[in-house]
Design an enzyme around this catalytic site. Structure first.
Site, PDB file in Angstrom:
ATOM      1  N   HIS A  94      44.495  42.488  37.307  1.00  0.00           N
ATOM      2  CA  HIS A  94      45.326  42.999  36.203  1.00  0.00           C
ATOM      3  C   HIS A  94      45.158  44.509  36.041  1.00  0.00           C
ATOM      4  O   HIS A  94      46.117  45.239  35.798  1.00  0.00           O
ATOM      5  CB  HIS A  94      44.933  42.321  34.881  1.00  0.00           C
ATOM      6  CG  HIS A  94      45.092  40.837  34.870  1.00  0.00           C
ATOM      7  ND1 HIS A  94      44.021  39.976  34.724  1.00  0.00           N
ATOM      8  CD2 HIS A  94      46.186  40.037  34.974  1.00  0.00           C
ATOM      9  CE1 HIS A  94      44.455  38.720  34.731  1.00  0.00           C
ATOM     10  NE2 HIS A  94      45.764  38.732  34.889  1.00  0.00           N
ATOM     11  N   MET A 108      41.074  37.570  43.231  1.00  0.00           N
ATOM     12  CA  MET A 108      40.761  37.568  41.800  1.00  0.00           C
ATOM     13  C   MET A 108      41.687  36.610  41.057  1.00  0.00           C
ATOM     14  O   MET A 108      42.892  36.570  41.322  1.00  0.00           O
ATOM     15  CB  MET A 108      40.986  38.963  41.226  1.00  0.00           C
ATOM     16  CG  MET A 108      40.088  40.016  41.826  1.00  0.00           C
ATOM     17  SD  MET A 108      38.748  40.407  40.687  1.00  0.00           S
ATOM     18  CE  MET A 108      37.935  41.712  41.636  1.00  0.00           C
ATOM     19  N   LEU A 138      41.500  39.290  31.397  1.00  0.00           N
ATOM     20  CA  LEU A 138      41.840  40.306  32.408  1.00  0.00           C
ATOM     21  C   LEU A 138      40.734  40.502  33.439  1.00  0.00           C
ATOM     22  O   LEU A 138      39.550  40.481  33.109  1.00  0.00           O
ATOM     23  CB  LEU A 138      42.138  41.632  31.710  1.00  0.00           C
ATOM     24  CG  LEU A 138      43.236  41.575  30.635  1.00  0.00           C
ATOM     25  CD1 LEU A 138      43.386  42.946  29.963  1.00  0.00           C
ATOM     26  CD2 LEU A 138      44.559  41.123  31.212  1.00  0.00           C
ATOM     27  N   GLU A 172      40.050  42.540  37.627  1.00  0.00           N
ATOM     28  CA  GLU A 172      40.423  43.748  38.371  1.00  0.00           C
ATOM     29  C   GLU A 172      41.856  43.702  38.907  1.00  0.00           C
ATOM     30  O   GLU A 172      42.483  44.742  39.100  1.00  0.00           O
ATOM     31  CB  GLU A 172      39.444  43.967  39.542  1.00  0.00           C
ATOM     32  CG  GLU A 172      38.079  44.450  39.111  1.00  0.00           C
ATOM     33  CD  GLU A 172      38.149  45.723  38.273  1.00  0.00           C
ATOM     34  OE1 GLU A 172      38.847  46.661  38.692  1.00  0.00           O
ATOM     35  OE2 GLU A 172      37.519  45.765  37.199  1.00  0.00           O
TER      36      GLU A 172
END
Lengths: 283, 283
Positions: B37, B183, B33, B35
């Protein structure tokens, strides 16, 4: 009885009933209802608070040279019969409502390229896609199908399991005319002479049953009984005779687990199917 | 926070909550995970009573020569992060739980044989099948996806609409590092030099945005800006640069409706994607 032709409308009504804790049963049909369908409705009425009957002649499960255009329809009579049985909702969408601009299909491999899938290569993708849609629209706790369409039931059960759906598939016994012919909307295609010839399917399967109960487990022997019976009828052309594992539809040689004999025969131009399950303690 | 690895267990817990009237949000992920997510979880927490995070590195969406085996994983850290965000349920099945003996796939045509579907021909069948399964297991009212995977979102929205599913797809903005890199769990593959080269994707899209806001509507002109920017980077190899209709993913020449510029670039061996939506009143 509420008649709905809109997905949105039906969903709205059913979600409310679902949230109130009602159990919903679905009987999916292509209409032109007969006693086989009626028995499915009876089962659903017994086991659920709400029974939904869907009537939709699904174009995607017909092949190019099949009988889509001629498939028998009688909406008025269907609605009367549904009403007399106490059906709560009838869902009768048109083709546009179900398929406009659609690009998504559901495919079950292996189980769909044998038997009827061999003769009708696009058939089962049409079946699984429409059934998934109907299940998503109705969200039934249980859905009722006839054992007559044995491969269909096995394919749908596989799909439901593979896709983690909540609906339980209930398979109901084949309903037959008094003389043994399996009920089918397509029986209306038969001339009175062909109607008699069509009895050969059930006759052949009854012979298999007798021999099996008497101890015969050899697939070749049992299938040759069927072949002989059907070949004695001039108007009949065999599409397939198969004896397969009930779970995975693979051909078996010696019956040592639950098996099924499946039969597809053209009588004149009408394609008829029938089957019998062979298992221990067959009554 | 409840951690569940079993479909049956999770279903049982969630159905009870659903019947009690709770709104359920699902954030489907492949873990590791970041940022991006986290922002999806935030949206779900805001809009639902219950938030379910799924973590599953789905093998069927990886091609034969892709990075399935090396895909980054860190379950412990993922669980800590989920917990800190107030996630209610984490669903972490293993491959066997999701795919043992499965034969069913879901296919969306047309939208899946362009762009990423062209470079990754089996990818989207894997995506739609797993997402349908997750939706059937969780039955979310809303499911949250990142705009970064733009084609994925468009394909999933099509599937949900075509199959009459109730889940509403919520598309959340791309989250970027401070320097502009979108990201992605795959960013960890990049060396520090490649990490700098990877900024060319966002730089190229920013140039497009500027030109578009200044009035440029010609697709060829806008795409050539991108091409020039990416080609100036030695470690970068273009997979595709496309400017397409936002609805149907068809290439357009002059922008006269909502459009999207999509970009897939290998930086070294790492395949990165990014995109920007072009519409009137772009801020």
């Amino acid at each position: 009885m509420i008649i709905s032709r809109s997905i949105k409308d039906l969903k709205m009504r059913l979600r409310k009933l679902e949230l109130e804790g009602n159990k919903i049963g679905l009987v999916p049909t292509m209409g032109y209802l007969h006693e086989g369908h009626m028995s499915l409705i009876d089962y659903s009425k017994k086991e659920n608070d709400i029974t939904v009957l869907s009537i939709f002649v699904n174009p995607t499960q017909f092949g190019e040279n099949e009988d889509l255009d001629n498939y028998p329809r009688d909406e008025e009579r269907d609605l009367e019969q549904a009403n007399s049985k106490g059906v709560d909702f009838v869902f009768i969408p048109n083709v546009e409502e179900m398929y406009k601009n659609k690009k998504t299909t559901v495919h079950v491999s292996d189980l769909t390229n044998v038997l009827c899938g061999k003769s009708r290569p696009t058939h089962f993708d049409g079946v699984t896609t429409i059934v998934l849609k109907l299940f998503n629209i109705v969200r039934p706790h249980k859905a009722y199908f006839g054992q007559k369409d044995a491969q269909q039931v096995i394919v749908i059960e596989k799909m439901v399991n593979d896709l983690d759906m909540d609906t339980k598939i209930i398979v109901c016994p084949i309903v037959r005319e008094e003389d043994g012919l399996a009920m089918s909307s397509r029986n209306v295609y038969l001339s009175s002479l062909q109607r008699k010839d069509a009895l050969s399917l059930n006759r052949a399967l009854s012979l298999v049953k007798e021999k099996f109960k008497a101890g015969e487990k050899n697939s070749i022997t049992l299938k040759s009984l069927v072949r002989k019976e059907i070949e004695s009828i001039e108007s009949a052309t065999i599409d397939y005779i198969s004896l397969v594992d009930f779970e995975n539809l693979e051909e078996i040689k010696i019956i040592d687990k639950k098996a099924i004999v499946l039969l597809a025969v053209f009588v004149g131009k009408t394609r008829l199917i029938d089957n019998i399950i062979l298992e221990e303690n067959l009554c």
